[in-house]
Design a protein around this motif. Sequence first.
Motif, PDB file in Angstrom:
ATOM      1  N   TYR A  77       0.893  -1.157   0.000  1.00 17.34           N
ATOM      2  CA  TYR A  77       0.000   0.000   0.000  1.00 17.34           C
ATOM      3  C   TYR A  77       0.932   1.208   0.000  1.00 17.34           C
ATOM      4  CZ  TYR A  77      -3.430  -3.393   1.767  1.00 17.34           C
ATOM      5  OH  TYR A  77      -4.249  -4.490   1.940  1.00 17.34           O
ATOM      6  N   GLY A  78       1.180   1.793  -1.172  1.00 16.00           N
ATOM      7  CA  GLY A  78       2.218   2.813  -1.259  1.00 16.00           C
ATOM      8  C   GLY A  78       3.562   2.179  -0.962  1.00 16.00           C
TER       9      GLY A  78
ATOM     10  N   HIS B 106      -2.973   6.851   6.918  1.00 13.86           N
ATOM     11  CA  HIS B 106      -2.460   7.931   7.752  1.00 13.86           C
ATOM     12  C   HIS B 106      -1.530   8.839   6.943  1.00 13.86           C
ATOM     13  CE1 HIS B 106      -0.539  10.074  11.045  1.00 13.86           C
ATOM     14  NE2 HIS B 106       0.635   9.596  10.689  1.00 13.86           N
ATOM     15  N   GLU B 107      -0.662   8.233   6.151  1.00  9.92           N
ATOM     16  CA  GLU B 107       0.320   8.988   5.368  1.00  9.92           C
ATOM     17  C   GLU B 107      -0.353   9.955   4.394  1.00  9.92           C
ATOM     18  OE1 GLU B 107       4.281   7.692   2.960  1.00  9.92           O
ATOM     19  OE2 GLU B 107       2.402   6.824   2.229  1.00  9.92           O
TER      20      GLU B 107
ATOM     21  N   GLU C 140      -8.091   9.717   9.781  1.00  9.24           N
ATOM     22  CA  GLU C 140      -7.508  10.427  10.917  1.00  9.24           C
ATOM     23  C   GLU C 140      -7.388   9.449  12.085  1.00  9.24           C
ATOM     24  OE1 GLU C 140      -8.411  14.378  13.723  1.00  9.24           O
ATOM     25  OE2 GLU C 140      -9.936  13.629  12.324  1.00  9.24           O
ATOM     26  N   TYR C 141      -6.213   9.449  12.719  1.00  2.74           N
ATOM     27  CA  TYR C 141      -5.983   8.543  13.845  1.00  2.74           C
ATOM     28  C   TYR C 141      -5.798   9.390  15.102  1.00  2.74           C
ATOM     29  CZ  TYR C 141      -5.645   5.060  10.240  1.00  2.74           C
ATOM     30  OH  TYR C 141      -5.950   4.244   9.169  1.00  2.74           O
ATOM     31  N   ILE C 142      -6.648   9.134  16.093  1.00  5.26           N
ATOM     32  CA  ILE C 142      -6.723   9.970  17.290  1.00  5.26           C
ATOM     33  C   ILE C 142      -6.383   9.131  18.517  1.00  5.26           C
ATOM     34  CG2 ILE C 142      -8.249  11.366  18.741  1.00  5.26           C
ATOM     35  CD1 ILE C 142      -9.842  12.050  16.242  1.00  5.26           C
ATOM     36  N   PRO C 143      -5.455   9.587  19.356  1.00  3.37           N
ATOM     37  CA  PRO C 143      -5.097   8.821  20.559  1.00  3.37           C
ATOM     38  C   PRO C 143      -6.148   8.959  21.657  1.00  3.37           C
ATOM     39  CG  PRO C 143      -3.809  10.849  20.449  1.00  3.37           C
ATOM     40  CD  PRO C 143      -4.619  10.790  19.189  1.00  3.37           C
TER      41      PRO C 143
END
Length: 391
Positions: free
Chosen positions: A11-12, A320-321, A326-329
Motif C-alpha cells: 500500500y504505497g 495515515h500517510e 484520521e488517527y486519534i489517541p
Amino acid sequence: MTFEVTEKGFYGTFGGSYVPETLISNIEELQKNYLKIIDSASFKKEFFWLLKHYTGRPTPLYYAQRLSEIYETKILLKREDLCHTGSHKINNTIGQALLAKTLGKKHIIAETGAGSHGVATATVCALLGISCSVFMGEKDIERQQPNVKRMQMLGATVIPARSGSKTLKDATNEALRYWINNPEDVYYLIGSVFGPHPYPAMVTKFQSVISSEILNQLYQVAGKTIPDYVIACVGGGSNAAGSFYHFLDLPEVKLIGAEAAGHGVESGMSAATTYLGKPGVIHGCKTLFIQSDDGQIAEAHSISAGLDYPGIGPLHSRLHEIKRAEYIPVTDDEAMKAGVLLASKEGIIPALESAHALAILDKKKFERDEVIVICLSGRGDKDLSTYENYN
C-alpha cells in the motif's frame, strides 16, 4: 486513487513480505493460491453460509438514541459484539480456516492479545476438526482469564509467551518462531491486518463484510445512503480496515481510527503508533511501529490487551500517510469512561477495545444532522474485572 494492495503486497511504500527463508515457500503458496480459492464459487458459498447461520450475520446497525441525545448527533453502533464468540474476529477466522483446510494444513496456530482472536480461532478449528494452538502473552493470560478458559474448553492449547512485555507483540513473536520451526503442515492464522503479504489484504477482505453491511443497512436506519463518519478502534487494525473498506473511495465519508494512548502519548506507556511510530519492518511487513532509539521494537502499553501492540497494519500506515483517515489517541481513562457511559445509557457493555472508539465522541464535535457509525468490535465480558477495578 486506489486503495487495493499491489501484486507485491504494498500500500504505497508500506507492506510487502519480509520473512525468513524457511517460510518463503509457505508465503509463496499463499500468495499464489489465496485469491483463486477465496474467489471461487464453492468457497464463497460455504463462507457466507457460515457467516449467516453460524456467526449470526448480518449484525444489527443500532441507533443509540440515548447516546445520540447526549452528544446531539446521530450515533449508530455496528454490533459486531453480537457475532458468535463476541467479536468481529470470527469473520476472519472462518475465512482463513476454510482456506487452510483447502490447502491441506493439519494444524492451525494463532496469536492473541485480548483473547478474542484466540477464541474465534479455537471455535472455528473445533467446528472444522483441525487441531489448534494459541500463543498468548503471560500478562494477557492473567488479565483475560475468561477467554483463556473458553479457548481451552474449545480444545485449543494455550501457549504462554514469557518474553518481553508478555503481551501481544511477544505472542506474535512466539507464533512466528513456531511456524519457522514447523513450516510444512502448519497454517498461521493471523488475527489482524499485519504480517507478510497476503495477510493484510486477505484479513481486510474477510472483514470488509462489516462495511458492506453498513452500506446495505444505513438507509433503512438513518435515511442516508452513506454515513458522515465511520469510527473504529485500531490496534493492528482489522475491525477498522473492515469498517473503512467500502468507504475508502468515498472522500465525503470521514474515517477515524482510535488508537490506544495508554497513560498518554508522551508518557512512555502508550500504543499510539501514528504519533510515536516510524517506518520499519515488524512481523513480516514494512509499516509504522514504535521503536527504540536503535530501531528495535519498543514496548507498548494499553489497558486494553487487544490494542497493546506497538504497530499498525500497512493499510492504516498508508491511510495515515495520505490523510485519508484520521488517527486519534485515546487514553486508558478516556476509554474506561466511554465504556461505562455506554453501559449505563444503552445497556451495552463494550470491550475495552471498542470503548476507545466510543471515546472519540468526546474528542470531536459533530453536527446534529450528521450520521456517525461506530464499530462496536466486541463485547465486554472479558473485561469485567478491569471495569470493576477501575476507579
